[in-house]
Scaffold this motif. Sequence first.
Motif: not given
Length: 642
Positions: A189-194, A250-256
């Motif tokens: 699921p898209v997050n877009g935040t940290s 990639p699926e996610e890149r905002d989360w560290g």
Amino acid sequence: MGDFRWFGLFGPAQPADAALDALVGDPSIRRVEAHSDLNFTKRHVFHRSDIEVDFLGHTVTTEGIERNTIDNPFGAVLFFQGTKTGVVQAVTLSANVEEYSDIFEVSDSSVFEIGSWWHAQIKNNPGGGAQRELDYLVKVTEVFDGTHVRFNYKSGWQLAAGRMVTYTKIEPAFRCHVRNMSFVGVPVPVNGTSTRPTPDWDMIGSNPVAFEYAVECDATGINATKVFWPVVMRRYNTHFLTERCQLMNPEERDWGGTGYLTQQINVLYGHVKDCNTSNARHLNDFTCAAYCMVENCHGDGDEYGPFVTHGQFEHDLTYIGNSGLLSFANSGTTWGDSAKRITVKKHIASRIVANKRLTDLTLEDCHAVVTYTKPGAKMANSGSIWVNMDGLQMRGCTAQEMITISKGSSRAKRRNIIDSCSFGMLNGYEIARPIRTGTTAVGYTPSNGELTIVNSEFTNVEDVNLGSINKLTLINTWFKGSSPTTGKVRVGTREIVMQGGGLINCGFVFTGAWDKTGDVNNAPNTPNQSITVDGGAVFSGTNGEKAFLKSTAAGNVIDWTFGDVTSVAADAETAHFHIENGSHKLRAYRSRFKGGKYVAANGGFGGANYLVLSSIIEEGVDRSSLPAEDVTIKHSEGNIVI
């Protein structure tokens, strides 16, 4: 050699997990081949050596893969891990381990057999929980006496007496290779935040390969998309190769920690080459890495930074022929904000950010260019270079819109030199940071050292700051205003020596010498400034200040020296020097001034101060604003006035 076809696997319809466990779990098998696409639903951990898994370019999927454990980038489909033996020894250093030393103190060397491997970790500095200068997998190469051994590693930092080092004996995984895989992860699921949106959010995704406590373990030819954690995750690795790997979207890149091609923590002697990323977080992340090289790697959609170090005392890293944003030692004080001896050659970057405690940075043929995140949307601060002035050496570099120099450390033994470079400037920005409120944080501190700039130019100059450098030597270096009405440099530098080069439609406005109060080095205040212009320097045109050199602040105390300089004003209102208020000493000898005027009647000359013009050639200069002559003010005799 083993083959997935032995288990009736000719495609991804059936999970290949049991076959993988059987093949890799058989110590007699040294090579495993896949001759079809495969699907895996488990996360496999292997503790063995001498195994090569080659997917021969086929696609690996992870549909239906089991949940990962929380916050675990090592939960890959293939995780090769060495083992801890249970032998642990600690020692409090009785003497310094000097920089570059490969001899280390132990408490009892009898257990340190030649050829054995150990995890050597120093207790963190109090400034941050991960501030450790020594944290590597190392091999014993010599035993000297009861308390000293040699490791296959030269320390990049001095380790002070009184620090504690813990040694843990390791049986590494040797020569475990993963090759030629096309990997497709699972949707997240898209997050877009940290921040974590749900408790299990980071347990859903998949990634192909991880290594820990591993020696000579390579990853080659892995092309991945839709991954969550890094494509190739490494910790406590040494002598490894990551080659011809790729990560796209990639699926996610905002989360560290997510969206990396490769993350390498506490690694030595690594080589990353011929890799690519598109719209990823990082192509190559080094945390506490040393003696590694990255070459011919390229990242597009690179606003998240393809090439980074965390600042956990990385040292002796080399980057050659790459492209993409660079950000070094920039993850915060938890890790130490520190790195040493990083060399970058032939690099194209949207930004170069190296303004923390980065010592002995070398940039050669590096270029920061304006970049767009999408058509018409300029990347913030693209085209800029931010550097720490601590052993800084730059050659043949360009920044399309800005260079900013600061000083967060004073460790270097070599001089700060910028040679054959060109920098565009934006209105209101800083060539070197001035003293002001909020500039004492790491990476934003004023530059109180010495800097030499040779054969370079600053273009598009309009109202920029040249802050608190102690001594700036300019050799054949030019400042070119963006227009005849805007070119201005505010100068807080204590001493400027200009040999050749000069000012074109640009003026230096002296703001008063930098005040070192609050400086990280706590140096004494130095209230006076000086400017020396010689060596055939040329001033020409005009600028918004209507003066090439100007000082009007009441508190300014400046020594002015003009030698072999030619100053040609574009109009009658432009001053060769405009000096009012303050306390000044001026000497001009063998200089040539044409057109324009002098403004110096109220410059605080006389008494202990002086103004002397001698052997000067003047052509059409308005000298009506010179002070009246007396014992310490001489400007008529010995000059040619035309």
